[in-house]
Design an enzyme around this catalytic site. Structure first.
Site, PDB file in Angstrom:
ATOM      1  N   LYS A  69     -18.099 -27.467  -8.887  1.00 19.55           N
ATOM      2  CA  LYS A  69     -17.285 -28.597  -9.373  1.00 19.55           C
ATOM      3  C   LYS A  69     -15.831 -28.206  -9.648  1.00 19.55           C
ATOM      4  O   LYS A  69     -14.927 -29.021  -9.486  1.00 19.55           O
ATOM      5  CB  LYS A  69     -17.921 -29.205 -10.625  1.00 19.55           C
ATOM      6  CG  LYS A  69     -19.252 -29.906 -10.324  1.00 19.55           C
ATOM      7  CD  LYS A  69     -19.825 -30.581 -11.551  1.00 19.55           C
ATOM      8  CE  LYS A  69     -21.192 -31.182 -11.219  1.00 19.55           C
ATOM      9  NZ  LYS A  69     -21.765 -31.915 -12.352  1.00 19.55           N
ATOM     10  N   ASP A 105     -19.688 -38.153 -13.573  1.00 18.51           N
ATOM     11  CA  ASP A 105     -20.680 -37.769 -14.589  1.00 18.51           C
ATOM     12  C   ASP A 105     -20.422 -38.515 -15.898  1.00 18.51           C
ATOM     13  O   ASP A 105     -21.356 -38.958 -16.570  1.00 18.51           O
ATOM     14  CB  ASP A 105     -20.626 -36.257 -14.861  1.00 18.51           C
ATOM     15  CG  ASP A 105     -21.196 -35.451 -13.697  1.00 18.51           C
ATOM     16  OD1 ASP A 105     -22.104 -35.952 -13.003  1.00 18.51           O
ATOM     17  OD2 ASP A 105     -20.734 -34.309 -13.482  1.00 18.51           O
TER      18      ASP A 105
END
Ligand code: ATR
Length: 280
Positions: A69, A105
């Site tokens: 990420k 997220d």
């Protein structure tokens, strides 16, 4: 004239456990769209060349999971506000030739609670977040966005302090031993650590002092009902499991790649539960 079929996927290392293909293929079928979505293993040593050649690999974008990420954050030429604030990207897509990165997220975490515990954030107040890793960063950003003051509790205090300095006055850092003193003022308790994950034999989280009207949620979804959620439910707290966060975080990427905003339906949840071997 031929129309190109969009190809997308999820990259990570390891990646065999990812349920994302089940989700995106369900939505492709539901909307009768041509497209594909695959698990793509990318070793840490290969991530930079992989991301710089997405287009040549005929991908319209991808989801990004552990440990890539931060590399995706660095590779994206344009970032959404959440990715900028969190320093991590879990969704990549193209706008023309520009590689764009987003962090879904945080909105996924919020959408799960909104769907499963409507009204949970009407009165904000104090939230206690367990953990100070990558997942915690998105959760803390989301909670501050909804007006919560966040107490970050972590085994390694220095990591909690690091995060608290990133988020400023809306968060504080605490050692694990302080949890008992923090719980009585908590309206929400969130576990972002790997405690309670299937296959791990960890200690229990002591909920003594947590108000009975506090909401408890876990971002772990294997097992669906973690020991923390089971203990919270047994003492009368409202709980929300972590599966919905996985489902909701997937929706924006699908829209970027395939052009339709999909819904998180009861049928989709049942499909993933069946794959996990869970009967609700
Ligand atoms: P992720 O990106 O999934 O959040 P991570 O960055 O490795 O993963 O963070 C894992 C989190 O779980 C950390 O907060 C970690 O605590 P430390 O910072 O002290 O390592 C926490 N964690 C993992 N195992 C734990 C355990 N047995 N007890 C308490 N916390 C644990």
């Amino acid at each position: 004239m031929t129309t190109r079929i969009p190809h997308a996927g999820v990259i990570g290392w390891p990646i065999s456990q990812s349920r994302s293909p089940l989700i995106h293929r369900y939505w492709l079928r539901q909307h009768d769209l041509a497209g594909s979505y695959e698990r793509i293993p990318v070793a840490p040593a290969d991530i930079v060349p992989f991301l710089s050649t997405l287009r040549q690999q005929d991908l319209v974008g991808c989801n990004v999971t552990v440990p890539h990420k931060e590399a995706a954050f660095a590779a994206a030429r344009r970032l959404d506000p959440v990715a900028k604030a969190v320093g991590a990207v879990n969704t990549l897509w193209f706008d023309g030739d520009t590689l764009c990165g987003g962090n879904t997220d945080a909105p996924g975490f919020l959408a799960n609670l909104d769907q499963r515990a409507p009204g949970w954030s009407h009165a904000s107040g104090r939230a206690v977040v367990l953990g100070a890793g990558g997942a915690a960063r998105a959760v803390i950003w989301a909670l501050i966005d909804r007006g919560f003051k966040v107490a970050i509790v972590n085994r390694t205090l220095a990591r909690a302090e690091d995060l608290a300095s990133r988020f400023g006055a809306d968060s504080t850092a605490h050692a694990w031993a302080d949890l008992g003193a923090l719980l009585p003022a908590a309206r929400l308790l969130v576990n972002t650590t790997s405690l309670g994950m299937a296959g791990k034999d960890d200690g229990e989280i002591d909920l003594t002092g947590l108000p009975i009207d506090a909401l408890v949620t876990d971002i772990v979804y294997v097992p669906l009902i973690t020991p923390l959620l089971a203990a919270a439910r047994a003492r009368g707290n409202r709980i929300v499991d972590g599966l919905g966060m996985l489902l909701h975080q997937a929706a924006p990427g699908f829209e970027h790649w395939f052009g339709v905003r999909p819904s998180v339906t009861a049928e989709l949840r049942q499909l993933i539960l069946a794959d996990l071997g869970v009967v609700e």
